[in-house]
Design a protein around this motif. Structure first.
Motif, PDB file in Angstrom:
ATOM      1  N   GLY A  92       0.923  -1.191   0.005  1.00 23.53           N
ATOM      2  CA  GLY A  92       0.100  -0.253   0.153  1.00 23.53           C
ATOM      3  C   GLY A  92       0.834   1.295   0.154  1.00 23.53           C
ATOM      4  O   GLY A  92       0.471   2.126  -0.734  1.00 23.53           O
ATOM      5  N   TYR A 131      -3.575  -6.242  -4.591  1.00 23.08           N
ATOM      6  CA  TYR A 131      -4.465  -7.275  -3.693  1.00 23.08           C
ATOM      7  C   TYR A 131      -3.798  -8.432  -3.876  1.00 23.08           C
ATOM      8  O   TYR A 131      -3.563  -9.417  -2.910  1.00 23.08           O
ATOM      9  CB  TYR A 131      -6.068  -7.125  -3.819  1.00 23.08           C
ATOM     10  CG  TYR A 131      -6.510  -7.960  -2.867  1.00 23.08           C
ATOM     11  CD1 TYR A 131      -6.991  -7.833  -1.637  1.00 23.08           C
ATOM     12  CD2 TYR A 131      -7.072  -9.260  -3.371  1.00 23.08           C
ATOM     13  CE1 TYR A 131      -7.495  -8.613  -0.925  1.00 23.08           C
ATOM     14  CE2 TYR A 131      -7.690  -9.942  -2.726  1.00 23.08           C
ATOM     15  CZ  TYR A 131      -7.865  -9.805  -1.348  1.00 23.08           C
ATOM     16  OH  TYR A 131      -8.664 -10.928  -0.326  1.00 23.08           O
ATOM     17  N   LEU A 166     -10.157  -6.213   4.151  1.00 24.26           N
ATOM     18  CA  LEU A 166     -10.087  -4.773   4.364  1.00 24.26           C
ATOM     19  C   LEU A 166      -8.912  -4.004   4.785  1.00 24.26           C
ATOM     20  O   LEU A 166      -8.798  -3.003   4.332  1.00 24.26           O
ATOM     21  CB  LEU A 166     -10.963  -4.941   5.818  1.00 24.26           C
ATOM     22  CG  LEU A 166     -11.023  -3.614   6.740  1.00 24.26           C
ATOM     23  CD1 LEU A 166     -11.998  -2.722   5.893  1.00 24.26           C
ATOM     24  CD2 LEU A 166     -11.528  -3.914   8.093  1.00 24.26           C
ATOM     25  N   THR A 168      -5.877  -4.607   3.438  1.00 24.45           N
ATOM     26  CA  THR A 168      -5.306  -4.188   2.184  1.00 24.45           C
ATOM     27  C   THR A 168      -5.730  -3.204   1.298  1.00 24.45           C
ATOM     28  O   THR A 168      -5.150  -2.281   0.983  1.00 24.45           O
ATOM     29  CB  THR A 168      -5.082  -5.692   1.486  1.00 24.45           C
ATOM     30  OG1 THR A 168      -4.618  -6.611   2.215  1.00 24.45           O
ATOM     31  CG2 THR A 168      -4.386  -5.410   0.132  1.00 24.45           C
ATOM     32  N   LEU A 169      -7.192  -3.064   1.385  1.00 22.49           N
ATOM     33  CA  LEU A 169      -7.701  -2.142   0.293  1.00 22.49           C
ATOM     34  C   LEU A 169      -7.624  -0.768   1.253  1.00 22.49           C
ATOM     35  O   LEU A 169      -7.556   0.374   0.645  1.00 22.49           O
ATOM     36  CB  LEU A 169      -9.132  -2.450   0.309  1.00 22.49           C
ATOM     37  CG  LEU A 169      -9.658  -3.689  -0.499  1.00 22.49           C
ATOM     38  CD1 LEU A 169     -11.181  -4.075  -0.692  1.00 22.49           C
ATOM     39  CD2 LEU A 169      -8.809  -3.769  -1.811  1.00 22.49           C
ATOM     40  N   ALA A 170      -7.785  -1.001   2.457  1.00 24.77           N
ATOM     41  CA  ALA A 170      -7.268   0.299   3.396  1.00 24.77           C
ATOM     42  C   ALA A 170      -6.053   1.162   3.096  1.00 24.77           C
ATOM     43  O   ALA A 170      -5.868   2.322   2.624  1.00 24.77           O
ATOM     44  CB  ALA A 170      -7.663   0.136   4.754  1.00 24.77           C
ATOM     45  N   ALA A 173      -5.719   2.464  -0.455  1.00 27.10           N
ATOM     46  CA  ALA A 173      -6.429   3.714  -0.827  1.00 27.10           C
ATOM     47  C   ALA A 173      -5.599   4.869   0.033  1.00 27.10           C
ATOM     48  O   ALA A 173      -5.230   5.861  -0.670  1.00 27.10           O
ATOM     49  CB  ALA A 173      -7.866   3.495   0.130  1.00 27.10           C
ATOM     50  N   LEU A 249      -9.628   0.840  10.177  1.00 25.69           N
ATOM     51  CA  LEU A 249      -9.101   0.657   9.017  1.00 25.69           C
ATOM     52  C   LEU A 249     -10.159   0.770   8.128  1.00 25.69           C
ATOM     53  O   LEU A 249     -10.094   1.346   6.958  1.00 25.69           O
ATOM     54  CB  LEU A 249      -8.851  -0.745   8.871  1.00 25.69           C
ATOM     55  CG  LEU A 249      -7.302  -1.300   9.442  1.00 25.69           C
ATOM     56  CD1 LEU A 249      -7.245  -2.752   9.775  1.00 25.69           C
ATOM     57  CD2 LEU A 249      -6.365  -0.913   8.724  1.00 25.69           C
ATOM     58  N   LEU A 250     -11.634   0.683   8.519  1.00 23.82           N
ATOM     59  CA  LEU A 250     -12.603   1.122   7.884  1.00 23.82           C
ATOM     60  C   LEU A 250     -12.360   2.755   7.656  1.00 23.82           C
ATOM     61  O   LEU A 250     -12.639   3.108   6.327  1.00 23.82           O
ATOM     62  CB  LEU A 250     -13.981   0.941   8.674  1.00 23.82           C
ATOM     63  CG  LEU A 250     -14.435  -0.354   8.150  1.00 23.82           C
ATOM     64  CD1 LEU A 250     -15.960  -0.397   9.159  1.00 23.82           C
ATOM     65  CD2 LEU A 250     -14.924  -0.535   6.649  1.00 23.82           C
ATOM     66  N   LEU A 253     -10.080   3.247   4.765  1.00 26.67           N
ATOM     67  CA  LEU A 253     -10.604   2.766   3.617  1.00 26.67           C
ATOM     68  C   LEU A 253     -11.663   3.823   3.004  1.00 26.67           C
ATOM     69  O   LEU A 253     -11.452   4.216   1.848  1.00 26.67           O
ATOM     70  CB  LEU A 253     -11.401   1.470   3.756  1.00 26.67           C
ATOM     71  CG  LEU A 253     -11.852   1.026   2.334  1.00 26.67           C
ATOM     72  CD1 LEU A 253     -10.888   0.844   1.327  1.00 26.67           C
ATOM     73  CD2 LEU A 253     -12.574  -0.407   2.640  1.00 26.67           C
ATOM     74  N   THR A 257     -10.581   6.358  -0.115  1.00 30.06           N
ATOM     75  CA  THR A 257     -11.245   6.469  -1.381  1.00 30.06           C
ATOM     76  C   THR A 257     -11.814   7.459  -1.695  1.00 30.06           C
ATOM     77  O   THR A 257     -11.718   7.930  -2.765  1.00 30.06           O
ATOM     78  CB  THR A 257     -12.206   5.220  -1.147  1.00 30.06           C
ATOM     79  OG1 THR A 257     -11.630   3.883  -0.682  1.00 30.06           O
ATOM     80  CG2 THR A 257     -12.828   4.914  -2.584  1.00 30.06           C
TER      81      THR A 257
END
Ligand SMILES: Nc1ncnc2c1ncn2[C@@H]1O[C@H](COP(=O)(O)OP(=O)(O)OP(=O)(O)O)[C@@H](O)[C@H]1O
Ligand SMILES: [Mg+2]
Lengths: 267, 304
Positions: A92, A131, A166, A168-170, A173, A249-250, A253, A257
């Motif tokens: 990331g 990812y 979650l 990894t995407l965070a 972003a 983390l949310l 994300l 984003t």
């Protein structure tokens, strides 16, 4: 109006179909994967380096029950989720900012922009590839841990997988924010390193936090990477979801984003 | 015939720099339309506004009856673009680029023949970073033709090519037109515009300063032809200066120069020399070029 005098060609307007979108996405993802496999340095840091760290831990501390700091688990059992966090952070905060900013700086994105390809297709493929790379990096340490160090896993596989996704995407972003703000690839690289390296050493990702002085431990609680390490460790050991970590983390994300959707530049 | 491209009062500034001031023109179907002018004149900004890559501050643009800004996706399906500034990832192979870019379009032609046509057949597996400047350029042209476009934009097509490659590229561009496509060619080579274009717009400081066929542009600034030759044996300048078609005759060293109206000077001079049995060697004609048009209109060389 001028427009009414202009030739309207007999051919129909080609609208991009759904099948077309998937085809572009698939081709883009596949080519990005191939390009990634041709980057020896990125390859080393996400796929080889974590395995080397794991081997080092294993040789120094072993994985006997009680060698760790959590009940009947060994040092490797504790550090494997932490190493996964290192992989996620590397992808990331190191790979994403540099690759996106480089593609922009070299005018590669500019050429893409001149095609009917949707911007989202490029970004979705890029996220998917990063990812996947993180996933393969994690798989590599798990396989080596299981084969060589008698790795123990006490959590729920789906839950760990969801937590991993979650996180990894965070982090990707956040990487996109860095890429969007940095004027050049070089700046993106330096900023990524400035964020990542201190966290890597202070978050328990490479060395367990309990080995650190009290003050450092206090500060470390505030680092996103620490939250990630805690989340993955507790999922791995079957403790359950650490809600603080989930919220952090949310938030990363969602904010990541929204902010990068606003700031992202093709040139 | 209705135009394929129509540009009306296009204006675009970057901060305080006015790149395009007030530009209007039409491009007819099946022609090669040239946009020429010095560095920084606003050529790329103009064509990139037509492609939908830059948002004009004011004015309107239409391509194939579509608005390139509100209908960008539909327009980009039907145009081919070679940008002045663009790149591919260093490690991407030539065939991979063609394969990837093919997936972006609804209508495509097979890319293998394009590869051969543009002399990249043996570079199929080469990485982008290892291509020469000219090979990269040709790869971008091939990418621009993948979707069998109705309109092709070529921005600085032959920059970085050797003289021989430039000539063969000209032939290929003429081929593109002969297959019924419309070509918009941006260049700062006046000889290229003169050789290829059906119409030329000369742009300077964000405005069109001339727009016509190359031949008429040249005629307007200078309709004089010069016939120069050397003479072996006796020669009296009277023979030519008495002709109504000759406006002036002069001599510099062994070389004579007769000037006159471009339309009928040459035959008159040759016939007169022939009738008087003058032994002429090394006869040449000289005319103004598009370069001279530019100098006359702006008072400067194009590449100062
Ligand atoms: N993205 C940009 N931001 C700021 N200024 C720009 C930008 N692009 C172009 N300009 C400026 O606008 C003017 C016109 O540039 P443009 O690229 O359209 O010229 P050009 O005729 O294509 O020149 P060249 O022959 O060098 O390609 C120049 O002064 C240039 O510096
Ligand atoms: Mg230009």
């Amino acid at each position: 109006m001028q427009d009414s005098t202009v030739l309207t060609q007999p051919t129909a307007i080609h609208t991009t179909t759904k099948g077309q979108l998937w085809r572009s996405f698939g081709r883009m993802t596949w080519i990005q994967l191939k390009l990634y496999s041709r980057e020896p340095i990125a390859f080393f840091f996400t796929l080889i380096f974590p395995v080397l760290l794991l081997a080092m831990y294993g040789i120094i501390w072993g994985n006997a029950p009680g060698s760790g700091y959590y009940q009947d688990y060994g040092y490797i059992d504790m550090q494997l989720p932490a190493l996964t966090a290192v992989i996620i952070g590397t992808v990331g905060l190191m790979s994403v900012p540099v690759s996106v900013a480089t593609n922009r700086e070299q005018k590669i994105l500019r050429r893409f922009k001149a095609t009917p390809m949707r911007p989202l297709t490029y970004i979705a493929a890029d996220v998917a590839v990063n990812y996947l790379v993180a996933l393969v990096g994690m798989a590599a340490v798990i396989v080596v841990g299981a084969l060589v160090f008698n790795l123990r896993f006490a959590g729920s596989l789906p839950a760990f997988f969801v937590g991993f996704t979650l996180a990894t995407l965070a982090f990707i972003a956040i990487g996109y924010i860095v890429a969007s703000l940095a004027p050049t690839a070089r700046v993106a690289q330096v900023v990524g390193q400035l964020i990542f390296f201190p966290m890597m050493f202070l978050s328990g990702a490479t060395l367990p936090l309990f080995l650190m002085p009290e003050g450092v431990q206090q500060v470390a609680q505030w680092l996103p990477l620490t939250q990630l390490v805690v989340l993955l460790q507790e999922l791995w050991l079957g403790v359950g979801w650490n809600m603080t970590a989930v919220v952090v983390l949310l938030a990363m994300l969602i904010v990541g984003t929204l902010v990068s959707a606003r700031l992202f530049r093709w040139e | 015939m209705n135009p394929v491209i129509s540009v009306n009062h296009l204006h675009k500034a970057y901060g305080t720099t006015v790149a395009v001031d007030d530009i209007s023109f039409n491009v007819a179907p099946g022609e090669i339309f040239g946009i020429v002018g010095p560095n920084g004149a606003g050529k790329s900004t103009t064509v990139e506004s037509i492609m939908g890559l830059r948002e004009p501050d004011s004015g309107n643009v239409s391509v194939l009856g579509l608005n390139p800004h509100t209908q960008r996706s539909a327009v980009s399906q039907r145009i081919g673009i070679q940008l002045q500034q663009a790149a591919l990832p260093d490690r991407m192979k030539v065939w991979e680029a063609l394969d990837l870019y093919s997936s972006f379009y609804t209508n495509t032609i097979p890319w293998e023949p394009l590869l051969e046509e543009w002399g990249l057949g043996d570079k199929r597996n080469a990485r982008f970073v290892n291509l020469s400047g000219g090979q990269k350029q040709r790869l971008f042209i091939a990418l621009a033709l993948l979707n069998d476009p109705d309109v092709v934009f070529l921005d600085e097509l032959t920059t970085g090519l050797d003289p021989q490659a430039r000539r063969s590229t000209w032939d290929l561009v003429a081929d593109i037109r002969d297959r019924g496509k419309t070509v918009v060619l941006v260049t700062h080579f006046m000889d290229e515009a003169e050789a290829l274009c059906d119409h030329v717009a000369i742009i300077d400081h964000g405005n069109i300063i001339a727009l016509d066929t190359p031949a008429r542009l040249i005629e307007q600034v200078d309709d004089e032809l010069r016939v120069t030759f050397e003479v072996d044996g006796p020669f009296s300048a009277e023979i030519l200066s008495s002709l109504p078609q000759v406006s002036d005759i002069s001599r510099s060293g062994r070389r004579w120069t007769a000037r006159g109206d471009a339309r009928n000077l040459l035959s008159a001079v040759v016939i007169a020399l022939e009738q008087n049995a003058v032994r002429v060697t090394n006869l040449q004609t000289e005319r103004a070029s598009l370069e001279d048009v530019f100098i006359t209109l702006t008072g400067r060389q194009i590449r100062a």
